[in-house]
Scaffold this motif. Structure first.
Motif, short mmCIF file in Angstrom:
data_model
loop_
_atom_site.label_atom_id
_atom_site.label_comp_id
_atom_site.label_asym_id
_atom_site.label_seq_id
_atom_site.Cartn_x
_atom_site.Cartn_y
_atom_site.Cartn_z
N ALA A 281 0.83 -1.21 0.00
CA ALA A 281 0.00 0.00 0.00
C ALA A 281 0.86 1.26 0.00
O ALA A 281 0.35 2.35 0.24
N GLY A 282 2.16 1.11 -0.23
CA GLY A 282 3.04 2.28 -0.35
C GLY A 282 3.81 2.64 0.91
O GLY A 282 4.51 3.65 0.93
N TYR A 283 3.70 1.84 1.96
CA TYR A 283 4.45 2.10 3.18
C TYR A 283 5.86 1.53 3.06
O TYR A 283 6.07 0.48 2.46
N GLU A 284 6.80 2.22 3.67
CA GLU A 284 8.19 1.79 3.74
C GLU A 284 8.44 1.22 5.14
O GLU A 284 8.18 1.89 6.15
N TYR A 285 8.95 0.00 5.20
CA TYR A 285 9.21 -0.66 6.49
C TYR A 285 10.61 -0.30 6.98
O TYR A 285 11.59 -0.43 6.25
N LEU A 286 10.70 0.15 8.25
CA LEU A 286 11.98 0.59 8.82
C LEU A 286 12.34 -0.17 10.10
O LEU A 286 13.11 0.34 10.92
N GLY A 287 11.77 -1.36 10.29
CA GLY A 287 12.12 -2.17 11.45
C GLY A 287 11.61 -1.56 12.75
O GLY A 287 10.57 -0.92 12.78
N GLU A 288 12.38 -1.77 13.81
CA GLU A 288 12.00 -1.21 15.12
C GLU A 288 12.30 0.28 15.19
O GLU A 288 11.74 0.99 16.02
N ALA A 289 13.21 0.75 14.38
CA ALA A 289 13.60 2.17 14.34
C ALA A 289 13.91 2.71 15.73
O ALA A 289 13.43 3.77 16.12
N GLY A 290 14.69 1.94 16.48
CA GLY A 290 15.17 2.41 17.77
C GLY A 290 14.26 2.15 18.96
O GLY A 290 14.60 2.50 20.08
N ILE A 291 13.10 1.55 18.74
CA ILE A 291 12.18 1.28 19.85
C ILE A 291 11.85 -0.21 19.86
O ILE A 291 11.02 -0.68 19.08
N PRO A 292 12.53 -0.97 20.73
CA PRO A 292 12.26 -2.40 20.81
C PRO A 292 10.78 -2.68 21.11
O PRO A 292 10.15 -1.99 21.91
N GLY A 293 10.23 -3.65 20.39
CA GLY A 293 8.84 -4.01 20.60
C GLY A 293 7.88 -3.30 19.67
O GLY A 293 6.67 -3.50 19.75
N ARG A 294 8.41 -2.49 18.77
CA ARG A 294 7.58 -1.75 17.81
C ARG A 294 8.06 -2.09 16.41
O ARG A 294 9.24 -2.31 16.17
N ARG A 295 7.14 -2.12 15.46
CA ARG A 295 7.47 -2.19 14.04
C ARG A 295 6.98 -0.87 13.44
O ARG A 295 5.84 -0.48 13.64
N TYR A 296 7.88 -0.22 12.70
CA TYR A 296 7.62 1.13 12.22
C TYR A 296 7.61 1.17 10.70
O TYR A 296 8.50 0.62 10.04
N LEU A 297 6.58 1.81 10.16
CA LEU A 297 6.48 2.02 8.72
C LEU A 297 6.07 3.46 8.47
O LEU A 297 5.44 4.09 9.31
N ARG A 298 6.43 3.97 7.30
CA ARG A 298 6.02 5.33 6.96
C ARG A 298 5.59 5.37 5.49
O ARG A 298 6.05 4.59 4.66
N ARG A 299 4.70 6.32 5.23
CA ARG A 299 4.26 6.58 3.85
C ARG A 299 4.26 8.09 3.67
O ARG A 299 3.67 8.83 4.46
N ARG A 300 4.95 8.53 2.66
CA ARG A 300 5.02 9.95 2.37
C ARG A 300 4.31 10.21 1.05
O ARG A 300 4.40 9.43 0.11
N GLY A 301 3.58 11.32 1.02
CA GLY A 301 2.82 11.67 -0.17
C GLY A 301 2.14 13.00 0.04
O GLY A 301 2.69 13.89 0.70
N GLU A 302 0.93 13.14 -0.48
CA GLU A 302 0.17 14.37 -0.27
C GLU A 302 0.02 14.63 1.24
O GLU A 302 0.16 15.75 1.71
N TYR A 303 -0.29 13.57 1.97
CA TYR A 303 -0.32 13.59 3.43
C TYR A 303 0.65 12.51 3.90
O TYR A 303 0.77 11.46 3.26
N ASP A 304 1.32 12.76 5.01
CA ASP A 304 2.33 11.84 5.50
C ASP A 304 1.81 11.06 6.70
O ASP A 304 1.14 11.62 7.57
N PHE A 305 2.16 9.76 6.72
CA PHE A 305 1.70 8.88 7.78
C PHE A 305 2.83 8.02 8.30
O PHE A 305 3.70 7.58 7.54
N ASN A 306 2.80 7.76 9.61
CA ASN A 306 3.65 6.78 10.26
C ASN A 306 2.74 5.74 10.89
O ASN A 306 1.74 6.10 11.52
N VAL A 307 3.10 4.47 10.73
CA VAL A 307 2.38 3.38 11.39
C VAL A 307 3.33 2.75 12.39
O VAL A 307 4.46 2.41 12.06
#
Length: 153
Positions: free
Chosen positions: A76-102
């Motif tokens: 769906a266009g999200y980029e997976y970035l692993g834990e990104a420094g926070i153990p126990g979390r999986r982090y993804l982001r999508r940049r576009g007209e509006y920006d989102f982090n999951v």
């Protein structure tokens, strides 16, 4: 470490709408794998200055479920970035007209509860919002950068 240029904006009432729209989009794609999806971070708090990036907290009953969700979000266009420094979390982001982090994490686990506790505290207490906004202004001064050129790390 995540390093992208971003900026701060005064509160925008559209942030809640954008969250609701993206939440519905995520429910259609990953709803069967999640327990709950919440809006958190500064964009979720009326009146708060924030980076114009909508943060979505995706709760799962067990973290191994994140492995099923990640490819669905990547498609769906999200980029997976692993834990990104926070153990126990999986982090993804999508940049576009509006920006989102999951942020995928254990529903009602410590990380989940702490993030919602902070959001709810910020929402209930005007003085906390003011302190955070002042801290954001000071960070701009300390870094020698204008408010709209801060770094997200």
């Amino acid at each position: 470490m995540i390093d992208e240029t971003t900026h701060l904006e005064s509160y925008n009432a559209h942030w809640r709408e954008w969250f609701q729209d993206e939440r519905q989009r995520l429910i259609q794609r990953i709803g069967e794998h999640t327990d709950k999806i919440e809006h958190f971070g500064s964009t979720s708090v009326p009146g708060m200055t924030a980076k114009p990036i909508i943060d979505l907290l995706v709760g799962v009953s067990a973290m191994h479920t994140a492995e099923d969700i990640i490819p669905l979000l990547e498609s769906a266009g999200y980029e997976y970035l692993g834990e990104a420094g926070i153990p126990g979390r999986r982090y993804l982001r999508r940049r576009g007209e509006y920006d989102f982090n999951v942020h995928i994490m254990q529903h009602e686990g410590n990380l989940w509860n702490d993030n919602l506790l902070l959001r709810d505290s910020d929402e209930k207490h005007e003085f906390v919002r003011q302190l955070l906004d002042r801290a954001k202004d000071r960070a701009k001064v300390w870094s020698g950068k204008e408010r709209d050129e801060t770094k997200d790390s």
